[in-house]
Design a protein around this motif. Structure first.
Motif, PDB file in Angstrom:
ATOM      1  N   GLY A 168     -38.257  21.843  51.811  1.00 24.01           N
ATOM      2  CA  GLY A 168     -37.791  21.825  50.453  1.00 24.01           C
ATOM      3  C   GLY A 168     -37.325  20.068  50.340  1.00 24.01           C
ATOM      4  N   HIS A 169     -36.705  19.757  49.460  1.00 19.65           N
ATOM      5  CA  HIS A 169     -36.191  18.395  49.073  1.00 19.65           C
ATOM      6  C   HIS A 169     -34.612  18.480  49.230  1.00 19.65           C
ATOM      7  CE1 HIS A 169     -40.285  18.069  48.010  1.00 19.65           C
ATOM      8  NE2 HIS A 169     -40.217  18.822  46.973  1.00 19.65           N
ATOM      9  N   THR A 170     -33.863  19.326  48.780  1.00 20.81           N
ATOM     10  CA  THR A 170     -32.476  19.118  48.605  1.00 20.81           C
ATOM     11  C   THR A 170     -31.971  19.186  50.165  1.00 20.81           C
ATOM     12  OG1 THR A 170     -32.521  20.635  46.781  1.00 20.81           O
ATOM     13  CG2 THR A 170     -30.537  20.350  47.657  1.00 20.81           C
ATOM     14  N   GLN A 171     -30.784  18.050  50.200  1.00 23.61           N
ATOM     15  CA  GLN A 171     -30.413  17.745  51.645  1.00 23.61           C
ATOM     16  C   GLN A 171     -29.022  18.828  51.587  1.00 23.61           C
ATOM     17  OE1 GLN A 171     -28.739  14.045  51.959  1.00 23.61           O
ATOM     18  NE2 GLN A 171     -28.649  14.232  54.209  1.00 23.61           N
ATOM     19  N   ASN A 172     -29.043  19.645  52.962  1.00 21.49           N
ATOM     20  CA  ASN A 172     -27.924  20.692  53.091  1.00 21.49           C
ATOM     21  C   ASN A 172     -27.795  21.613  52.135  1.00 21.49           C
ATOM     22  OD1 ASN A 172     -26.934  19.561  55.892  1.00 21.49           O
ATOM     23  ND2 ASN A 172     -26.702  17.567  54.628  1.00 21.49           N
ATOM     24  N   PRO A 173     -28.840  22.454  51.855  1.00 21.23           N
ATOM     25  CA  PRO A 173     -28.515  23.203  50.644  1.00 21.23           C
ATOM     26  C   PRO A 173     -27.773  24.474  50.976  1.00 21.23           C
ATOM     27  CG  PRO A 173     -30.661  23.712  51.935  1.00 21.23           C
ATOM     28  CD  PRO A 173     -30.130  22.497  52.387  1.00 21.23           C
ATOM     29  N   THR A 174     -27.217  25.297  50.026  1.00 17.44           N
ATOM     30  CA  THR A 174     -26.674  26.355  50.132  1.00 17.44           C
ATOM     31  C   THR A 174     -27.541  27.525  49.863  1.00 17.44           C
ATOM     32  OG1 THR A 174     -25.783  26.583  47.946  1.00 17.44           O
ATOM     33  CG2 THR A 174     -24.343  25.452  49.479  1.00 17.44           C
ATOM     34  N   TYR A 175     -27.306  28.846  50.304  1.00 12.46           N
ATOM     35  CA  TYR A 175     -28.048  30.013  50.049  1.00 12.46           C
ATOM     36  C   TYR A 175     -28.169  30.346  48.714  1.00 12.46           C
ATOM     37  CZ  TYR A 175     -29.800  34.795  50.065  1.00 12.46           C
ATOM     38  OH  TYR A 175     -30.343  35.983  49.651  1.00 12.46           O
ATOM     39  N   GLU A 176     -27.144  30.012  47.671  1.00 11.39           N
ATOM     40  CA  GLU A 176     -27.258  30.218  46.232  1.00 11.39           C
ATOM     41  C   GLU A 176     -28.096  29.150  45.743  1.00 11.39           C
ATOM     42  OE1 GLU A 176     -24.561  30.328  47.935  1.00 11.39           O
ATOM     43  OE2 GLU A 176     -23.879  32.320  47.801  1.00 11.39           O
ATOM     44  N   GLU A 177     -28.298  27.821  46.156  1.00 11.19           N
ATOM     45  CA  GLU A 177     -29.114  26.994  45.655  1.00 11.19           C
ATOM     46  C   GLU A 177     -30.639  27.257  46.143  1.00 11.19           C
ATOM     47  OE1 GLU A 177     -25.994  23.062  45.761  1.00 11.19           O
ATOM     48  OE2 GLU A 177     -27.292  23.372  47.610  1.00 11.19           O
ATOM     49  N   VAL A 178     -30.815  27.692  47.330  1.00 11.93           N
ATOM     50  CA  VAL A 178     -32.064  28.121  47.790  1.00 11.93           C
ATOM     51  C   VAL A 178     -32.849  28.831  46.549  1.00 11.93           C
ATOM     52  CG1 VAL A 178     -33.581  28.816  49.599  1.00 11.93           C
ATOM     53  CG2 VAL A 178     -31.940  27.238  50.091  1.00 11.93           C
ATOM     54  N   CYS A 179     -31.722  30.074  46.495  1.00 10.74           N
ATOM     55  CA  CYS A 179     -32.235  31.242  45.756  1.00 10.74           C
ATOM     56  C   CYS A 179     -32.648  30.852  44.236  1.00 10.74           C
ATOM     57  CB  CYS A 179     -31.179  32.422  45.819  1.00 10.74           C
ATOM     58  SG  CYS A 179     -31.267  33.114  47.318  1.00 10.74           S
ATOM     59  N   SER A 180     -31.859  29.782  43.817  1.00 12.84           N
ATOM     60  CA  SER A 180     -32.357  29.188  42.291  1.00 12.84           C
ATOM     61  C   SER A 180     -33.720  28.716  42.326  1.00 12.84           C
ATOM     62  CB  SER A 180     -31.323  28.263  42.104  1.00 12.84           C
ATOM     63  OG  SER A 180     -31.809  27.119  42.591  1.00 12.84           O
ATOM     64  N   GLY A 181     -34.611  28.703  43.516  1.00 16.07           N
ATOM     65  CA  GLY A 181     -35.685  27.914  43.194  1.00 16.07           C
ATOM     66  C   GLY A 181     -35.891  26.546  42.753  1.00 16.07           C
ATOM     67  N   LEU A 182     -34.623  25.853  43.062  1.00 12.29           N
ATOM     68  CA  LEU A 182     -34.578  24.543  42.644  1.00 12.29           C
ATOM     69  C   LEU A 182     -34.269  23.600  43.961  1.00 12.29           C
ATOM     70  CD1 LEU A 182     -32.171  24.693  39.486  1.00 12.29           C
ATOM     71  CD2 LEU A 182     -34.653  23.908  39.537  1.00 12.29           C
ATOM     72  N   THR A 183     -34.565  24.212  45.104  1.00 13.86           N
ATOM     73  CA  THR A 183     -34.535  23.355  46.215  1.00 13.86           C
ATOM     74  C   THR A 183     -35.777  22.922  46.912  1.00 13.86           C
ATOM     75  OG1 THR A 183     -34.143  24.752  48.061  1.00 13.86           O
ATOM     76  CG2 THR A 183     -32.122  24.185  46.814  1.00 13.86           C
ATOM     77  N   GLY A 184     -36.948  23.893  46.745  1.00 16.01           N
ATOM     78  CA  GLY A 184     -38.173  23.841  47.506  1.00 16.01           C
ATOM     79  C   GLY A 184     -38.166  24.309  48.868  1.00 16.01           C
ATOM     80  N   HIS A 185     -36.900  24.856  49.251  1.00 17.15           N
ATOM     81  CA  HIS A 185     -37.010  25.330  50.681  1.00 17.15           C
ATOM     82  C   HIS A 185     -37.542  26.910  50.777  1.00 17.15           C
ATOM     83  CE1 HIS A 185     -34.020  22.216  51.099  1.00 17.15           C
ATOM     84  NE2 HIS A 185     -34.453  21.857  52.077  1.00 17.15           N
ATOM     85  N   THR A 186     -37.928  27.185  51.955  1.00 19.92           N
ATOM     86  CA  THR A 186     -38.257  28.569  52.310  1.00 19.92           C
ATOM     87  C   THR A 186     -37.367  29.061  53.230  1.00 19.92           C
ATOM     88  OG1 THR A 186     -39.838  30.348  52.782  1.00 19.92           O
ATOM     89  CG2 THR A 186     -40.036  28.398  54.166  1.00 19.92           C
TER      90      THR A 186
END
Length: 231
Positions: free
Chosen positions: A79-97
């Motif tokens: 994804g794109h977001t640096q040092n994301p949290t689980y809640e941020e990843v689950c939002s769909g707004l970080t791009g991570h898997t």
């Protein structure tokens, strides 16, 4: 609302959450099952491989049980977001898997053996979901650390596509890309199913299998079993 948005859309870098310069949490020093360090540096001669195959709780257990694996670590990748949290990843707004980092001894096992475990432990044809888990964070992915890993991953995808197609499955949706930043997940996610043996595990294979491959014979691998097509 945070968990229900953006389930089927990967954000652009401009759309993604900005994140933070430093992690907002710490990661345990040791693997609860293997007793090995979770984060590097790792002993000389070991090799790193990264996989995404749905909920990382069950995915990690698949790999820590495999012969030759030194340690495993769950986190966020692609994804794109640096040092994301689980809640941020689950939002769909970080791009991570959700991903599993696997550190293994090439004298005991091989990248090909890990690829076989990867393909046969989940359904790689489902896009932004795995079973009942829906969202971009559950997409299938292989993140490679060398041209050799990239080439072998792509060859293995072609071999599995052939047998999956003949078994009635659709196109593989797995992304295969050079590894970018891997951000370890929160402490409670690490070896979750060791700490919670009755916990949720949302991954499951198709039943389609290939004979044990080497780096050079994916194109000649033969199916060893085929499951019925899901209704």
């Amino acid at each position: 609302m945070l968990f229900s948005r953006h389930k089927n859309h990967l954000p652009t870098p401009e759309e993604a959450l900005k994140g933070r310069a430093e992690p907002g949490f710490s990661v345990p020093d040791r693997h609860t099952v293997l007793g090995t360090p979770l984060t590097g540096p790792y002993p000389e001669g070991l090799v790193v491989a990264d996989f995404g195959l749905g909920c990382f709780w069950g995915a990690e257990r698949k790999f820590w049980q495999a012969p030759g694996v030194f340690t495993t670590l769950v986190g966020y990748q692609g994804g794109h977001t640096q040092n994301p949290t689980y809640e941020e990843v689950c939002s769909g707004l970080t791009g991570h898997t959700e991903a599993v980092r696997v550190v293994y001894d090439p004298a005991v096992t091989s990248y090909g053996a890990l690829l076989k475990l990867f393909w046969e432990s989940h359904n790689p044809t489902q896009g932004f979901r795995q079973g009942n888990d829906v969202g971009t964070q559950y997409r299938s992915a292989i993140y490679t650390h060398s041209p050799e890993q990239q080439a072998e991953a792509e060859s293995s995808r072609a071999a599995y596509q052939s047998v999956l197609t003949s078994s009635g499955y659709g196109d593989i949706t797995t992304e295969i890309l050079p590894a970018g930043p891997f951000y370890p997940a929160e402490a409670y996610h690490q070896q979750y199913l060791d700490k919670n043996p009755a916990g949720y595990c949302g991954i499951g294979g198709t039943g389609v299998k290939l004979s044990a491959p080497s780096a050079t014979n994916w194109g000649r691998s033969c199916p060893t079993g085929v499951a019925p097509v899901d209704e």
